[in-house]
Scaffold this active site. Structure first.
Site, mmCIF file in Angstrom:
data_model
loop_
_atom_site.group_PDB
_atom_site.id
_atom_site.type_symbol
_atom_site.label_atom_id
_atom_site.label_comp_id
_atom_site.label_asym_id
_atom_site.label_seq_id
_atom_site.Cartn_x
_atom_site.Cartn_y
_atom_site.Cartn_z
ATOM 1 N N ASP A 78 49.151 62.782 -32.710
ATOM 2 C CA ASP A 78 48.199 61.780 -32.237
ATOM 3 C C ASP A 78 47.072 62.400 -31.420
ATOM 4 O OD1 ASP A 78 49.445 59.638 -33.385
ATOM 5 O OD2 ASP A 78 50.556 59.055 -31.595
ATOM 6 N N TYR A 126 59.924 69.324 -30.319
ATOM 7 C CA TYR A 126 58.828 68.864 -29.465
ATOM 8 C C TYR A 126 59.186 69.151 -28.006
ATOM 9 C CZ TYR A 126 56.402 66.098 -33.067
ATOM 10 O OH TYR A 126 55.699 65.696 -34.179
#
Length: 247
Positions: A53, A111
């Site tokens: 994003d 992540y």
């Protein structure tokens, strides 16, 4: 034709995410622009392990593309980095067979999310950590973490904007690292839904602040309703750290 795999690092702060969007600067757009120059105006499409994003960073995004050019791996590395802007760097190039696919061959992703525990903003880290000024009960967070590990339907922990019908994912590891004035959340899983890591981090911070009970996580998972989880943490604290493949 050669299939080229690239590992890519980028500072996401000045991008509207990875994927091409009209009228917006994106990582994919910049990479394809560089490839187009190297291919004398021919458009070369790249495939990525997944999208990130707006403002989300990457240390180990993986892409591939097919090319008729015969260059050595080091030549690709040098040529692309010469063409790319300063906030994108190719860190590794490998020639692969056509069986390799950056998106469909993913076995697991890692992540990391960085939280700065400080009442005062850090001017030098403001784009790379989520500043959190409130006191946290770390033991409560550690108690909540194991409930997320394993295979679950993560509907409660993904954005309603997701285009994925199947919300079942497997998280293999969640590690909480206390490093100086930062908390670093490390996630390893077979895949993550839209905003899933950021919503889990926001929920764990709510647990640490005493707004949610650690033992409420199984119930929130079972409800399969986004409104019962915590707030979503902002994008600039998140990093796509590493992508592993089964071939």
């Amino acid at each position: 034709m050669d299939r080229i795999k690239c590992t890519v690092a980028y500072d996401g702060m000045h991008f509207c995410g990875y994927q091409i969007q009209p009228q917006h600067r994106t990582v994919q757009q910049e990479i394809e622009k560089a490839l187009q120059k190297l291919h004398k105006g021919e458009l070369v499409r790249v495939q990525a392990s997944g999208r990130t994003d707006s403002t989300v960073h990457a240390k180990g995004q993986v892409i591939h593309f097919d090319t008729p050019l015969s260059l050595e791996e080091w030549q690709w590395n040098n040529a692309l980095n010469t063409m790319l802007p300063d906030d994108i760097v190719i860190t590794q190039v490998e020639k692969k067979t056509e069986e390799f696919h950056a998106r469909y061959g993913v076995e697991r992703k890692e992540y990391r999310y960085r939280v700065l525990l400080s009442k005062t903003a850090d001017v030098f880290r403001r784009n790379y950590v989520y500043q959190y000024p409130y006191p946290l009960e770390i033991n409560a967070i550690r108690k909540a973490i194991p409930y997320f590990i394993g295979t679950h339907d993560f509907t409660s922990f993904c954005s309603a904007k997701t285009d994925k019908k199947d919300k079942v994912r497997t998280i293999y590891e969640i590690e909480l690292i206390e490093q100086d004035d930062e908390l670093i959340f490390r996630f390893v899983g077979n895949g993550f839904l839209y905003n899933m890591v950021r919503i889990i981090v926001g929920t764990l911070l709510s647990v640490g602040q005493g707004k949610l009970d650690p033992d409420s996580i199984p119930e929130i998972l079972a409800k399969q309703n986004r409104q019962f989880a915590g707030k979503m943490a902002p994008g600039h604290g998140l990093y796509l750290w590493q992508v592993n493949y089964n071939n």
